[in-house]
Design a protein around this motif. Structure first.
Motif, PDB file in Angstrom:
ATOM      1  N   ASN A  95       1.022  -1.210  -0.009  1.00  0.00           N
ATOM      2  CA  ASN A  95      -0.102   0.054   0.069  1.00  0.00           C
ATOM      3  C   ASN A  95       0.748   1.143   0.071  1.00  0.00           C
ATOM      4  O   ASN A  95       2.183   1.331   0.028  1.00  0.00           O
ATOM      5  N   GLN A 127      -4.926   2.283  -2.469  1.00  0.00           N
ATOM      6  CA  GLN A 127      -4.124   2.001  -3.492  1.00  0.00           C
ATOM      7  C   GLN A 127      -3.198   0.995  -3.299  1.00  0.00           C
ATOM      8  O   GLN A 127      -2.376   0.970  -2.342  1.00  0.00           O
ATOM      9  N   ASN A 129      -0.065  -1.404  -4.954  1.00  0.00           N
ATOM     10  CA  ASN A 129       1.063  -1.690  -5.845  1.00  0.00           C
ATOM     11  C   ASN A 129       1.595  -3.018  -5.982  1.00  0.00           C
ATOM     12  O   ASN A 129       1.987  -3.474  -5.017  1.00  0.00           O
ATOM     13  N   GLU A 146       4.048  -4.939 -13.196  1.00  0.00           N
ATOM     14  CA  GLU A 146       3.909  -4.004 -12.215  1.00  0.00           C
ATOM     15  C   GLU A 146       2.463  -3.481 -12.557  1.00  0.00           C
ATOM     16  O   GLU A 146       2.082  -3.381 -13.477  1.00  0.00           O
ATOM     17  N   SER A 148      -0.862  -1.229 -10.542  1.00  0.00           N
ATOM     18  CA  SER A 148      -1.412  -0.452  -9.180  1.00  0.00           C
ATOM     19  C   SER A 148      -2.819  -0.338  -9.474  1.00  0.00           C
ATOM     20  O   SER A 148      -3.250   0.111 -10.651  1.00  0.00           O
TER      21      SER A 148
END
Length: 154
Positions: A95, A127, A129, A146, A148
């Protein structure tokens, strides 16, 4: 007894449809990484979309504060078709406060389909990631993902 069996079969079909639809942009945002040899589909979603019985069968935790990351790896064949393949998957989710969780992927094989699902916890409007390594071939370097995404409590 027939009615119970029919309902159980319907739930199993529903679970399979949800997993298959996870690869469809019509239900959820889907991302794909394409390499020379592979297509790697991935997406994250709230765990509450999974049927309770199907989640229990596959040892997946459902909660309004749990979400899941789904990965499916397809090998490109010479004839233009693809085949689901197994892969080694590792990664973390973090986070914005830097609190990190390791992702432990469960393998779900349904017919010719193979899915990898990892659960993680989140707070409302958080959020998250992701940093994930997918390695379809143990003799080659892992492919980096990757992502998010913001999550909301259902």
């Amino acid at each position: 007894m027939k009615k119970y069996f029919a309902i159980k079969q319907l739930k199993i079909k529903l679970f399979k449809m949800i997993l298959l639809s996870l690869l469809s942009t019509s239900l959820m945002a889907e991302q794909v990484i394409e390499t020379e040899q592979y297509l790697i589909h991935y997406n994250a979603f709230n765990s509450t979309v999974i049927d309770a019985d199907a989640a229990k069968k596959n040892k997946l935790v459902r909660s309004k504060f749990n979400a899941m990351l789904n990965i499916a790896v397809l090998k490109k064949n010479a004839d233009g078709t693809t085949t689901a393949v197994r892969s080694i998957n590792t990664g973390t989710v973090q986070n914005l406060l830097g609190q990190q969780q390791s992702l432990k992927f469960a393998t779900i094989a349904e017919g010719k389909s193979i899915y990898y699902i990892a659960s993680f916890r989140f707070a409302n409007e958080e959020q998250m990631n992701f940093n994930v390594q997918v390695q379809p071939n143990p003799n080659q370097a892992a492919i980096e993902i990757e992502l998010s995404q913001k999550f909301f409590v259902d």
